[in-house]
Design a protein around this motif. Structure first.
Motif, PDB file in Angstrom:
ATOM      1  N   GLU A  91     -26.082 -70.538   8.156  1.00 49.96           N
ATOM      2  CA  GLU A  91     -24.889 -69.682   8.555  1.00 49.96           C
ATOM      3  C   GLU A  91     -24.533 -70.195  10.029  1.00 49.96           C
ATOM      4  O   GLU A  91     -25.296 -70.829  10.848  1.00 49.96           O
ATOM      5  N   SER A  92     -23.118 -70.001  10.134  1.00 50.31           N
ATOM      6  CA  SER A  92     -22.556 -70.540  11.517  1.00 50.31           C
ATOM      7  C   SER A  92     -22.939 -71.738  11.817  1.00 50.31           C
ATOM      8  O   SER A  92     -23.195 -72.189  13.033  1.00 50.31           O
ATOM      9  N   ALA A  93     -22.661 -72.810  11.049  1.00 49.28           N
ATOM     10  CA  ALA A  93     -23.353 -74.075  11.146  1.00 49.28           C
ATOM     11  C   ALA A  93     -22.147 -74.741  11.748  1.00 49.28           C
ATOM     12  O   ALA A  93     -22.206 -75.883  12.513  1.00 49.28           O
ATOM     13  N   ALA A  94     -20.941 -74.444  11.567  1.00 51.04           N
ATOM     14  CA  ALA A  94     -19.937 -75.239  11.912  1.00 51.04           C
ATOM     15  C   ALA A  94     -19.035 -74.189  13.144  1.00 51.04           C
ATOM     16  O   ALA A  94     -19.032 -72.983  13.066  1.00 51.04           O
ATOM     17  N   ASP A  95     -18.506 -75.114  14.087  1.00 51.91           N
ATOM     18  CA  ASP A  95     -17.893 -74.360  15.312  1.00 51.91           C
ATOM     19  C   ASP A  95     -16.486 -74.002  14.938  1.00 51.91           C
ATOM     20  O   ASP A  95     -15.599 -74.828  14.444  1.00 51.91           O
ATOM     21  N   GLU A  96     -16.123 -72.908  15.442  1.00 49.25           N
ATOM     22  CA  GLU A  96     -14.716 -72.361  14.956  1.00 49.25           C
ATOM     23  C   GLU A  96     -13.820 -73.274  15.496  1.00 49.25           C
ATOM     24  O   GLU A  96     -12.756 -73.338  14.762  1.00 49.25           O
ATOM     25  N   GLY A  97     -13.854 -73.778  16.618  1.00 53.26           N
ATOM     26  CA  GLY A  97     -12.905 -74.454  17.159  1.00 53.26           C
ATOM     27  C   GLY A  97     -12.314 -75.744  16.368  1.00 53.26           C
ATOM     28  O   GLY A  97     -11.360 -76.374  16.294  1.00 53.26           O
ATOM     29  N   ASP A  98     -13.747 -76.392  16.114  1.00 51.29           N
ATOM     30  CA  ASP A  98     -13.584 -77.560  15.120  1.00 51.29           C
ATOM     31  C   ASP A  98     -12.989 -77.236  13.564  1.00 51.29           C
ATOM     32  O   ASP A  98     -12.112 -77.983  13.435  1.00 51.29           O
ATOM     33  N   ILE A  99     -13.290 -75.973  13.253  1.00 46.64           N
ATOM     34  CA  ILE A  99     -12.477 -75.821  11.782  1.00 46.64           C
ATOM     35  C   ILE A  99     -11.036 -75.636  11.990  1.00 46.64           C
ATOM     36  O   ILE A  99     -10.267 -76.120  11.295  1.00 46.64           O
ATOM     37  N   ASP A 100     -10.575 -74.938  13.370  1.00 46.04           N
ATOM     38  CA  ASP A 100      -9.068 -74.852  13.591  1.00 46.04           C
ATOM     39  C   ASP A 100      -8.588 -76.169  13.788  1.00 46.04           C
ATOM     40  O   ASP A 100      -7.526 -76.382  13.124  1.00 46.04           O
ATOM     41  N   ALA A 101      -9.005 -76.923  14.286  1.00 48.59           N
ATOM     42  CA  ALA A 101      -8.646 -78.453  14.724  1.00 48.59           C
ATOM     43  C   ALA A 101      -8.676 -79.056  13.465  1.00 48.59           C
ATOM     44  O   ALA A 101      -7.518 -79.932  13.205  1.00 48.59           O
ATOM     45  N   PHE A 102      -9.391 -78.953  12.455  1.00 48.44           N
ATOM     46  CA  PHE A 102      -9.568 -79.606  11.350  1.00 48.44           C
ATOM     47  C   PHE A 102      -8.090 -79.168  10.519  1.00 48.44           C
ATOM     48  O   PHE A 102      -7.435 -79.908   9.878  1.00 48.44           O
TER      49      PHE A 102
END
Ligand SMILES: O=C(O)CCC(=O)C(=O)O
Length: 330
Positions: A54-65
Motif C-alpha cells: 500500500e502507498s507504494a507510489a508517490d501521489e505527486g508522481d501519479i499526478d505528473a504521470f
C-alpha cells in the motif's frame, strides 16, 4: 535457433525460488541479514507469488504521470511513435481520442518519455523488495500504461517478456493510478500459481517455454491451458481492487490477467513495469554513454535507462520539470 527450456527456467531462478524450509533459516545459511518485515514479505512471495504494497507510489508522481498522458494525447500530432490500440501497433499521431480513452490502449515504454513514469517504476518500496528477490538492484526492462481495464486473458509474463539474460530473472510491478472500482475490469491473479508444480510449463513447440515467431501453439491456447491447469490444482482467481498508489509486485511465473469490463463508463488507470536484475539486463539496451539524471536514473537501489534507439526524441513535460531534474541528478 536455440530453444529456451524448463531447465533454463530452473537454472536461472532467483535464490528465493530455491528455498526449502523457512525463509529466515535459509537466509541465515546464505549469510543474508534480513529484518523480520523482509522475512515476512519473502515468505508471502514464496507462498503466493505476489506482494501487495500500500502507498507504494508517490501521489505527486501519479499526478505528473497522468498530466504527461493528457499532454501526449493533446500533442500527439507532433509525436512520432507507435502505440497499441485493440492489439494492433498504430501511429500515435493517427489515433482518435475514442481509440485512446474509449477502448483497449497500451502505451509502451512510457518511462522513456516521462520521468514521472521513471519515478513510479523506481518507487522506493518496490525497489527495496525487488533488490531482496534479485540480491542486487532491479533494472526497468519495459513499461506499459493502461487507461482502462485490459481484459487480457489469463497468462504468464515470461513467454512474452524474455529479453533478460536468464529467463527467470523477471518480476513485474503493477501500480493503481486511481482507486479500482468494480466493473472496471480489475486485474486478477491466481495466488500460488507461480510454483512450477502448480503452473506446469506450456510447450510452445519443440520444448520451448517461450513464444517464438515459429511457435506451433498460440496465446489463444495458452489461456485455456492455464485455466484448466488452475482448476486441476484447485486455485481460484482473485480480483484486485486496490486504492490509488497501491502496488502489486508479481513473480515471473504468476498467472494473471484482466477481468471483463462490465461498466464501460469506468476507467482503470494503471502502470506496469517489468524488471530484471542488474546482471541480467540485456546488453545494448542502455545508452552507450550513461549520464546520471539525463539518460540513466539511479534510485539506490534500482535503475532505469532511456532508450538507446531514439536519442533526441521528443519527451513529455515531466522530463524537463524541475522536480525530476533535481530528483534524478542527486
Ligand atoms: O492490468 C491488467 O489488466 C493485466 C496486466 C497484465 O497482466 C500484464 O501487464 O501482464
Amino acid at each position: 535457433m536455440s530453444v529456451i527450456t524448463q531447465e533454463d527456467w530452473f537454472r536461472t531462478v532467483p535464490w528465493i525460488d530455491k528455498v526449502e524450509g523457512d525463509v529466515a533459516s535459509a537466509a541465515k545459511a546464505l549469510g543474508k541479514v534480513l529484518t523480520s518485515e523482509e522475512v515476512t514479505w519473502l515468505e508471502r512471495w514464496r507462498t503466493d507469488g505476489y506482494l501487495v504494497i500500500e502507498s507504494a507510489a508517490d501521489e505527486g508522481d501519479i499526478d505528473a504521470f497522468l498530466e504527461d498522458v493528457r499532454w501526449a494525447v493533446q500533442h500527439r500530432q507532433e509525436l512520432d511513435f507507435n502505440i497499441e490500440v485493440r492489439g494492433e501497433q498504430v501511429r500515435f499521431a493517427g489515433t482518435s481520442e475514442a481509440d485512446l480513452f474509449g477502448g483497449q490502449m497500451k502505451f509502451q515504454q512510457f518511462h522513456t518519455y516521462s520521468k514521472a513514469a521513471v519515478a513510479l517504476s523506481l518507487s522506493a518500496k518496490i525497489q527495496r523488495f525487488l533488490a531482496l528477490v534479485f540480491e542486487q538492484p532491479a533494472v526497468v526492462l519495459q513499461s506499459l500504461g493502461f487507461w482502462r481495464g485490459t481484459e487480457q486473458p489469463a497468462h504468464i509474463d515470461y513467454p512474452y517478456v524474455r529479453i533478460q539474460r536468464g529467463i527467470a530473472q523477471l518480476a513485474a510491478a503493477w501500480i493503481a493510478l486511481e482507486d479500482v472500482r468494480p466493473g472496471s475490469g480489475a486485474l486478477f491473479y491466481y495466488p500460488g500459481s507461480h510454483r512450477p508444480e502448480a503452473s506446469g510449463f506450456f510447450d510452445w513447440g519443440r520444448g520451448s517455454i517461450l513464444m517464438e515467431r515459429d511457435s506451433t501453439r498460440s496465446p489463444l491456447e495458452f489461456a485455456p491451458h492455464l485455466e484448466r491447469r488452475m482448476a486441476e490444482v484447485g486455485i481460484e482467481p482473485v480480483e484486485f481492487h486496490p486504492k490509488r498508489g497501491t502496488a502489486i509486485i508479481w513473480h515471473a511465473n504468476l498467472v494473471q490477467g484482466g477481468s471483463p469490463i462490465t461498466d464501460a463508463a469506468l476507467t482503470r488507470k494503471s502502470y506496469v513495469t517489468h524488471y530484471t536484475s542488474t546482471a541480467a539486463f540485456p546488453r545494448g539496451h542502455a545508452p552507450a554513454t550513461l549520464v546520471r539524471g539525463v539518460n540513466a536514473f539511479d534510485a539506490r537501489p534500482g535503475y532505469a535507462f532511456d532508450s538507446p534507439w531514439d536519442a533526441g526524441r521528443r519527451k513529455f513535460p515531466s522530463w524537463t520539470s524541475t522536480t525530476y531534474l533535481e530528483r534524478f541528478s542527486r
